[in-house]
Design an enzyme around this catalytic site. Structure first.
Site, PDB file in Angstrom:
ATOM      1  CB  THR A   1      39.745  -8.175  28.928  1.00  0.00           C
ATOM      2  OG1 THR A   1      39.117  -8.585  30.144  1.00  0.00           O
ATOM      3  CG2 THR A   1      39.815  -6.662  28.865  1.00  0.00           C
TER       4      THR A   1
ATOM      5  CG  ASN B   1      30.070 -11.597  34.533  1.00  0.00           C
ATOM      6  OD1 ASN B   1      29.349 -11.178  33.635  1.00  0.00           O
ATOM      7  ND2 ASN B   1      30.723 -10.797  35.340  1.00  0.00           N
TER       8      ASN B   1
ATOM      9  CD  GLN C   1      31.768 -16.438  33.592  1.00  0.00           C
ATOM     10  OE1 GLN C   1      31.630 -17.622  33.921  1.00  0.00           O
ATOM     11  NE2 GLN C   1      32.664 -15.647  34.173  1.00  0.00           N
TER      12      GLN C   1
ATOM     13  CB  SER D   1      38.435 -16.099  28.677  1.00  0.00           C
ATOM     14  OG  SER D   1      39.492 -15.977  29.581  1.00  0.00           O
TER      15      SER D   1
ATOM     16  CG  HIS E   1      41.146 -17.053  33.316  1.00  0.00           C
ATOM     17  ND1 HIS E   1      40.571 -16.685  34.507  1.00  0.00           N
ATOM     18  CD2 HIS E   1      40.899 -16.040  32.462  1.00  0.00           C
ATOM     19  CE1 HIS E   1      40.020 -15.491  34.389  1.00  0.00           C
ATOM     20  NE2 HIS E   1      40.209 -15.078  33.148  1.00  0.00           N
TER      21      HIS E   1
ATOM     22  CB  THR F   1      56.051 -13.178  20.252  1.00  0.00           C
ATOM     23  OG1 THR F   1      56.902 -12.284  19.550  1.00  0.00           O
ATOM     24  CG2 THR F   1      56.505 -14.611  20.053  1.00  0.00           C
TER      25      THR F   1
ATOM     26  CB  CYS G   1      35.309  -8.474  36.657  1.00  0.00           C
ATOM     27  SG  CYS G   1      35.979  -9.983  36.050  1.00  0.00           S
TER      28      CYS G   1
HETATM   29  N1  PLP Z   1      33.395 -11.631  29.832  1.00  0.00           N
HETATM   30  C1  PLP Z   1      32.850 -12.235  30.886  1.00  0.00           C
HETATM   31  C2  PLP Z   1      31.392 -12.550  30.839  1.00  0.00           C
HETATM   32  C3  PLP Z   1      33.613 -12.556  32.003  1.00  0.00           C
HETATM   33  O1  PLP Z   1      33.036 -13.155  33.043  1.00  0.00           O
HETATM   34  C4  PLP Z   1      34.990 -12.234  32.001  1.00  0.00           C
HETATM   35  C5  PLP Z   1      35.817 -12.517  33.185  1.00  0.00           C
HETATM   36  O2  PLP Z   1      35.350 -12.535  34.298  1.00  0.00           O
HETATM   37  C6  PLP Z   1      35.530 -11.617  30.866  1.00  0.00           C
HETATM   38  C7  PLP Z   1      34.711 -11.332  29.803  1.00  0.00           C
HETATM   39  C8  PLP Z   1      36.971 -11.244  30.791  1.00  0.00           C
HETATM   40  O3  PLP Z   1      37.776 -12.371  30.590  1.00  0.00           O
HETATM   41  P1  PLP Z   1      39.337 -12.331  30.974  1.00  0.00           P
HETATM   42  O4  PLP Z   1      39.420 -12.470  32.458  1.00  0.00           O
HETATM   43  O5  PLP Z   1      39.940 -13.476  30.245  1.00  0.00           O
HETATM   44  O6  PLP Z   1      39.864 -11.020  30.506  1.00  0.00           O
END
Ligand code: PLP
Length: 376
Positions: free
Chosen positions: A69, A147, A177, A197, A199, A235, A320
């Site tokens: 994000t 996603n 993704q 990202s 995670h 940091t 999300c």
């Molecule tokens: N972009 C896409 C396509 C995603 O699927 C996601 C999370 O679901 C994000 C951005 C956001 O990533 P984060 O959860 O690390 O903020």
């Protein structure tokens, strides 16, 4: 627990956990000049080199950030503001993640104009994209893989078409993704900015990276001590970043075999689910990590609860956007509001097994029969 929700977040790998524990002991501030700080800062250097290698980028082009994000916001808002004197028009697809879509809406409040290219059926028409380009277009943002539907967009050809029209337009790609799920480099995609990202690739929440091609100007969106060359002051979390990089490095090495494994699982699940009466929406061009399917007139939440009672975890649409009123992305894909309401998302990782797919398909099938009976 049977976990088919890896697109929401993935299970941390042993490598990520071990690397986190190792780096957590080097707890000095990486900006401190004493030897503890230098030791922590060396871990950041190692991490930057490794993430850069997975993207085919230079280490100096990698900026660590706390999330996908943040990377998307920093890229879209930061690059557009830096170009504002040249023009105030942005193009994005109509299926972008909220962290892209809402960042663009914020820019709209600042006087930027937005155009949306369609993603109906899971593909973007290059000519339609080019037709949206204006003299004042400064940025195009199109994700690599969706996603919710799993659709894989043809970024190499889209970026090439945009650059052929004007090489000054910045091309951003949200690759959250697609990263370590489909092979690419920043050069094969032809992008200037790219977000990933941690995670989603078996590392921990709280870390991500933004690639900024050398020479592209991005204004900071937050201000502070100037860490990450000012792109992300604050940091750095060395354990989160280091574990992300160690994990990504391993995933990069296993990319080919992981893709094959996930594709096999996907195809097996697709066959089983279709036999159970579910309509698979995911297009042929996909990462195979996300399977979007519409149930025969059963709301996704009802099925989610049914599966959850068996310890099986999937999502409705995407995690999300689960709070959004109507599903922007599935509507853009071409589903009716009722179909969207009845759509589930099953997402795979290489940790899943065929046995788990059998259990999932049986539970969905029994759910369809019992929930349909209840309606009668
Ligand atoms: N972009 C896409 C396509 C995603 O699927 C996601 C999370 O679901 C994000 C951005 C956001 O990533 P984060 O959860 O690390 O903020």
């Amino acid at each position: 627990m049977i976990y088919f929700d890896s697109a929401a977040t993935s299970m941390p790998s042993d490598t990520a956990s071990k690397a986190f524990a190792f780096a957590a002991e080097k707890y000095a501030n990486p900006s401190s000049v004493h030897s503890g700080g230098i030791e922590a800062s060396k871990l950041l250097t190692t991490a930057r080199d490794k993430i850069a290698a997975t993207l085919g980028a230079k280490p100096s082009e990698i900026y660590f950030v706390p999330s996908g994000t943040f990377a998307n916001n920093a890229a879209i808002i930061g690059a557009s503001r830096a170009k504002a004197r040249k023009g105030r028009h942005i193009i994005l697809s109509d299926s972008e993640h909220p962290s892209v879509h809402n960042a663009a809406l914020q820019l709209q409040k600042e006087g930027f104009e937005l155009s949306f290219v369609q993603t109906k059926g899971g593909a973007i028409d290059k000519d339609e994209l080019v037709s949206l380009i204006r003299d004042d277009t400064v940025l195009v943002s199109i994700m690599l893989a969706n996603n919710e539907t799993g659709a894989l967009y043809d970024i190499p050809s889209l970026s090439k078409a945009v650059k052929a029209k004007s090489k000054d337009i910045i091309f951003h790609c949200d690759a959250v993704q697609g990263y370590l799920k489909t092979p690419f480099s920043v050069n094969s995609l032809g992008v200037d900015l790219l977000s990933v990202s941690a995670h989603k690739v078996h590392a921990f929440k709280g870390s991500g990276a933004l690639f900024i091609r050398s020479g592209i100007r991005v204004e900071p969106i937050i201000y502070g001590g100037g860490q990450e060359s000012g792109i992300c002051s604050g940091t750095e979390s060395v354990p989160l970043i280091y574990s992300f990089a160690e994990c990504a490095d391993e995933q990069y090495g296993n990319l080919k075999s992981n893709i094959e494994k996930i594709k096999t699982l996907y195809e097996y699940a697709e066959e089983k689910l279709e036999a159970a009466g579910v309509k698979v929406n995911t297009p042929a061009a996909s990462t195979y990590c996300v399977l979007s399917a519409t149930l025969p007139d059963i709301k996704s939440e009802v099925m989610l609860n049914h599966l959850s009672s068996f310890g099986i975890y999937i999502s409705a649409g995407s995690a999300c956007s689960s709070h959004a009123k109507s599903n922007r992305i599935l509507t853009a894909y071409g589903l009716t509001p009722r179909q969207s309401e009845c759509t589930i998302r099953i997402s795979f990782s290489e940790y899943n097994t065929k046995d788990e797919v059998d259990i999932l398909a049986n539970a969905i099938s029994s759910g369809i029969s019992s929930l349909a009976k209840m309606r009668k």
